[in-house]
Design a protein around this motif. Structure first.
Motif, PDB file in Angstrom:
ATOM      1  N   ILE A 144       8.858  -2.209  12.096  1.00 31.01           N
ATOM      2  CA  ILE A 144       8.460  -3.180  10.934  1.00 31.01           C
ATOM      3  C   ILE A 144       6.861  -3.447  11.352  1.00 31.01           C
ATOM      4  CG2 ILE A 144       8.240  -5.608  10.122  1.00 31.01           C
ATOM      5  CD1 ILE A 144      11.325  -5.465  10.698  1.00 31.01           C
ATOM      6  N   VAL A 145       5.865  -3.174  10.692  1.00 35.47           N
ATOM      7  CA  VAL A 145       4.653  -3.438  11.132  1.00 35.47           C
ATOM      8  C   VAL A 145       3.822  -4.488  10.428  1.00 35.47           C
ATOM      9  CG1 VAL A 145       2.132  -2.388  10.739  1.00 35.47           C
ATOM     10  CG2 VAL A 145       3.978  -0.930  11.379  1.00 35.47           C
ATOM     11  N   LEU A 146       3.264  -5.325  11.119  1.00 40.35           N
ATOM     12  CA  LEU A 146       2.338  -6.546  10.613  1.00 40.35           C
ATOM     13  C   LEU A 146       0.928  -6.044  10.731  1.00 40.35           C
ATOM     14  CD1 LEU A 146       5.214  -7.852  12.099  1.00 40.35           C
ATOM     15  CD2 LEU A 146       4.185  -9.965  10.965  1.00 40.35           C
ATOM     16  N   SER A 147       0.221  -6.026   9.848  1.00 38.73           N
ATOM     17  CA  SER A 147      -1.124  -5.582   9.772  1.00 38.73           C
ATOM     18  C   SER A 147      -2.217  -6.548   9.564  1.00 38.73           C
ATOM     19  CB  SER A 147      -1.246  -4.402   8.982  1.00 38.73           C
ATOM     20  OG  SER A 147      -2.667  -3.912   8.911  1.00 38.73           O
ATOM     21  N   GLU A 148      -3.424  -6.787   9.892  1.00 36.71           N
ATOM     22  CA  GLU A 148      -4.441  -7.667   9.592  1.00 36.71           C
ATOM     23  C   GLU A 148      -5.472  -6.692   8.815  1.00 36.71           C
ATOM     24  OE1 GLU A 148      -7.428  -7.414  13.500  1.00 36.71           O
ATOM     25  OE2 GLU A 148      -6.247  -9.325  12.791  1.00 36.71           O
ATOM     26  N   TYR A 149      -5.120  -5.323   8.481  1.00 35.54           N
ATOM     27  CA  TYR A 149      -6.053  -4.606   7.762  1.00 35.54           C
ATOM     28  C   TYR A 149      -5.346  -4.663   6.314  1.00 35.54           C
ATOM     29  CZ  TYR A 149      -7.587  -2.246  11.873  1.00 35.54           C
ATOM     30  OH  TYR A 149      -8.271  -1.790  12.962  1.00 35.54           O
ATOM     31  N   SER A 150      -6.141  -4.596   5.255  1.00 37.22           N
ATOM     32  CA  SER A 150      -5.695  -4.116   4.003  1.00 37.22           C
ATOM     33  C   SER A 150      -4.771  -3.311   3.874  1.00 37.22           C
ATOM     34  CB  SER A 150      -6.860  -4.408   2.737  1.00 37.22           C
ATOM     35  OG  SER A 150      -6.426  -4.205   1.620  1.00 37.22           O
ATOM     36  N   TYR A 151      -3.632  -3.361   4.430  1.00 39.76           N
ATOM     37  CA  TYR A 151      -2.762  -2.345   4.708  1.00 39.76           C
ATOM     38  C   TYR A 151      -2.628  -1.607   3.370  1.00 39.76           C
ATOM     39  CZ  TYR A 151       1.200  -5.423   3.694  1.00 39.76           C
ATOM     40  OH  TYR A 151       1.869  -6.282   3.112  1.00 39.76           O
ATOM     41  N   VAL A 152      -2.745  -1.918   2.439  1.00 42.92           N
ATOM     42  CA  VAL A 152      -2.569  -1.244   1.164  1.00 42.92           C
ATOM     43  C   VAL A 152      -3.121   0.009   0.890  1.00 42.92           C
ATOM     44  CG1 VAL A 152      -4.418  -2.401  -0.314  1.00 42.92           C
ATOM     45  CG2 VAL A 152      -2.612  -1.417  -1.330  1.00 42.92           C
ATOM     46  N   LEU A 153      -4.472   0.230   1.866  1.00 47.83           N
ATOM     47  CA  LEU A 153      -5.079   1.563   1.870  1.00 47.83           C
ATOM     48  C   LEU A 153      -4.521   2.548   2.661  1.00 47.83           C
ATOM     49  CD1 LEU A 153      -8.777  -0.162   3.041  1.00 47.83           C
ATOM     50  CD2 LEU A 153      -7.992   1.061   0.750  1.00 47.83           C
ATOM     51  N   PHE A 154      -3.393   2.210   3.426  1.00 47.97           N
ATOM     52  CA  PHE A 154      -2.763   3.334   4.337  1.00 47.97           C
ATOM     53  C   PHE A 154      -1.302   3.043   4.163  1.00 47.97           C
ATOM     54  CE2 PHE A 154      -2.464   0.770   7.964  1.00 47.97           C
ATOM     55  CZ  PHE A 154      -3.711  -0.094   8.036  1.00 47.97           C
ATOM     56  N   PHE A 155      -0.809   2.635   3.091  1.00 48.75           N
ATOM     57  CA  PHE A 155       0.511   2.386   2.776  1.00 48.75           C
ATOM     58  C   PHE A 155       1.515   3.708   2.798  1.00 48.75           C
ATOM     59  CE2 PHE A 155       3.885   2.338  -0.516  1.00 48.75           C
ATOM     60  CZ  PHE A 155       4.546   1.129   0.321  1.00 48.75           C
ATOM     61  N   HIS A 156       0.861   4.572   2.155  1.00 46.73           N
ATOM     62  CA  HIS A 156       1.505   5.890   2.108  1.00 46.73           C
ATOM     63  C   HIS A 156       1.779   6.590   3.333  1.00 46.73           C
ATOM     64  CE1 HIS A 156       2.072   5.463  -2.281  1.00 46.73           C
ATOM     65  NE2 HIS A 156       0.472   5.384  -2.362  1.00 46.73           N
ATOM     66  N   THR A 157       0.512   6.415   4.080  1.00 44.92           N
ATOM     67  CA  THR A 157       0.535   6.953   5.323  1.00 44.92           C
ATOM     68  C   THR A 157       1.620   6.330   6.432  1.00 44.92           C
ATOM     69  OG1 THR A 157      -1.915   7.427   5.200  1.00 44.92           O
ATOM     70  CG2 THR A 157      -0.849   7.624   7.544  1.00 44.92           C
ATOM     71  N   LEU A 158       1.547   5.060   6.425  1.00 46.47           N
ATOM     72  CA  LEU A 158       2.677   4.440   7.159  1.00 46.47           C
ATOM     73  C   LEU A 158       3.958   4.560   6.807  1.00 46.47           C
ATOM     74  CD1 LEU A 158       0.994   0.881   7.507  1.00 46.47           C
ATOM     75  CD2 LEU A 158       1.441   2.407   9.416  1.00 46.47           C
ATOM     76  N   MET A 159       4.272   4.846   5.364  1.00 47.97           N
ATOM     77  CA  MET A 159       5.701   5.218   5.145  1.00 47.97           C
ATOM     78  C   MET A 159       5.994   6.533   5.454  1.00 47.97           C
ATOM     79  SD  MET A 159       7.045   2.782   3.084  1.00 47.97           S
ATOM     80  CE  MET A 159       6.535   1.819   4.724  1.00 47.97           C
ATOM     81  N   GLU A 160       5.049   7.467   5.393  1.00 44.39           N
ATOM     82  CA  GLU A 160       5.329   9.105   5.715  1.00 44.39           C
ATOM     83  C   GLU A 160       5.567   9.118   7.160  1.00 44.39           C
ATOM     84  OE1 GLU A 160       2.066  11.165   4.283  1.00 44.39           O
ATOM     85  OE2 GLU A 160       2.669  10.979   2.259  1.00 44.39           O
ATOM     86  N   ALA A 161       4.771   7.897   8.179  1.00 41.63           N
ATOM     87  CA  ALA A 161       5.248   8.008   9.298  1.00 41.63           C
ATOM     88  C   ALA A 161       6.467   7.464   9.755  1.00 41.63           C
ATOM     89  CB  ALA A 161       4.008   7.155  10.258  1.00 41.63           C
ATOM     90  N   GLY A 162       7.396   6.780   8.822  1.00 41.80           N
ATOM     91  CA  GLY A 162       8.610   6.389   9.021  1.00 41.80           C
ATOM     92  C   GLY A 162       8.609   4.765   9.170  1.00 41.80           C
ATOM     93  N   VAL A 163       7.621   4.165   8.911  1.00 40.35           N
ATOM     94  CA  VAL A 163       7.707   2.629   9.139  1.00 40.35           C
ATOM     95  C   VAL A 163       8.597   1.995   7.954  1.00 40.35           C
ATOM     96  CG1 VAL A 163       6.679   0.550   8.695  1.00 40.35           C
ATOM     97  CG2 VAL A 163       5.611   2.293  10.036  1.00 40.35           C
ATOM     98  N   ASN A 164       9.608   1.025   8.377  1.00 42.09           N
ATOM     99  CA  ASN A 164      10.700   0.696   7.402  1.00 42.09           C
ATOM    100  C   ASN A 164      10.237  -0.327   6.746  1.00 42.09           C
ATOM    101  OD1 ASN A 164      11.824   1.831  10.130  1.00 42.09           O
ATOM    102  ND2 ASN A 164      13.548   2.103   8.655  1.00 42.09           N
ATOM    103  N   ASN A 165       9.182  -1.484   7.371  1.00 43.93           N
ATOM    104  CA  ASN A 165       8.759  -2.203   6.482  1.00 43.93           C
ATOM    105  C   ASN A 165       7.363  -2.683   7.050  1.00 43.93           C
ATOM    106  OD1 ASN A 165       9.937  -3.923   4.266  1.00 43.93           O
ATOM    107  ND2 ASN A 165      11.913  -3.797   5.598  1.00 43.93           N
ATOM    108  N   ILE A 166       6.384  -3.277   6.003  1.00 47.04           N
ATOM    109  CA  ILE A 166       5.329  -3.681   6.207  1.00 47.04           C
ATOM    110  C   ILE A 166       4.743  -5.176   5.754  1.00 47.04           C
ATOM    111  CG2 ILE A 166       2.790  -2.903   6.027  1.00 47.04           C
ATOM    112  CD1 ILE A 166       3.573  -0.203   5.102  1.00 47.04           C
ATOM    113  N   LEU A 167       4.401  -5.850   6.609  1.00 44.07           N
ATOM    114  CA  LEU A 167       4.008  -7.362   6.342  1.00 44.07           C
ATOM    115  C   LEU A 167       2.626  -7.729   6.593  1.00 44.07           C
ATOM    116  CD1 LEU A 167       7.262  -8.806   7.734  1.00 44.07           C
ATOM    117  CD2 LEU A 167       6.709  -8.371   5.259  1.00 44.07           C
ATOM    118  N   ASN A 168       1.827  -8.772   5.925  1.00 45.59           N
ATOM    119  CA  ASN A 168       0.736  -9.232   6.439  1.00 45.59           C
ATOM    120  C   ASN A 168       1.101  -9.904   7.750  1.00 45.59           C
ATOM    121  OD1 ASN A 168      -0.774  -8.648   3.839  1.00 45.59           O
ATOM    122  ND2 ASN A 168       0.403 -10.331   2.798  1.00 45.59           N
TER     123      ASN A 168
END
Length: 217
Positions: free
Chosen positions: A98-122
């Motif tokens: 599970i990734v918690l990001s202070e970036y506007s992670y919407v910009l690399f959402f697909h990259t994180l999903m393809e890397a195998g991340v299961n969930n992304i949060l602010n």
């Protein structure tokens, strides 16, 4: 009667084993509060608090008890973290991250999903919500904050799919040469995409483009 309940690749007894949480964060800004909260809950146990994903941590994962979840705070060097996420998922494909990001992670959402991340949060998600998402993740569910969903819809309505791919790589600090290789286009093709992106955002450089995207609502 079998008293085991399968959740993903994990087997939890009816008494419910504790969920082991490995926190990876190079700052103490949030994780101490989250660590204390999780350790107060019967359901969780924080087994380690590491500064960064690295080879030593990679090698130690085999000795940690299951079920195990990695809680990764992505504060800087997203390209570095994503590289290690890919390595982890290749070695441990069923390991929830599970990734918690202070970036506007919407910009690399697909990259994180393809890397195998299961969930992304602010990164400012409350400890209570993080606990809920950890359990949802083990149940095989994906959690998408409404604010992120709204922002993602806005961006996809403004930019084409190839422009969004280019924006993701800009956020990950790719050079034009690296982007050309990743996107399988020429340098001139990358420059053309960047020009269209800058025109739509009414900016003149990468830094301004990322800043403008982050300010979108």
């Amino acid at each position: 009667m079998n008293n085991l309940l399968k959740i993903g690749e994990y087997e939890l007894s009816q008494e419910k084993k504790k969920i082991n949480v490995l926190i990876v964060d190079n700052s103490d800004l949030n994780n101490n509060v989250i660590k204390e909260y999780l350790n107060r809950q019967e359901r969780f146990r924080v087994v380690a608090n590491e500064n960064r994903l690295n080879q030593e941590l990679f090698n130690q994962l085999e000795i940690l008890l299951e079920p195990l979840v990695i809680l990764l705070f992505m504060r800087d060097s997203p390209q570095y973290d994503i590289t290690w996420i890919k390595k982890l998922k290749k070695r441990y494909p069923n390991l929830p991250i599970i990734v918690l990001s202070e970036y506007s992670y919407v910009l690399f959402f697909h990259t994180l999903m393809e890397a195998g991340v299961n969930n992304i949060l602010n990164i400012d998600t409350s400890p209570e919500q993080i606990a809920q998402v950890i359990e949802c993740t083990l149940d095989g569910h994906f959690f998408l904050p409404y604010s992120f969903y709204r922002k993602l819809n806005h961006i996809t309505s403004v930019f084409t799919e190839v422009e969004i791919q280019t924006l993701e790589l800009i956020t990950l600090d790719y050079t034009n040469i690296q982007m050309a290789k990743e996107l399988n286009v020429t340098i001139r093709g990358v420059e053309s995409r960047l020009t269209k992106i800058y025109d739509k955002l009414e900016v003149s450089c990468r830094r301004e483009a990322v800043k403008k995207i982050m300010q979108m609502k």
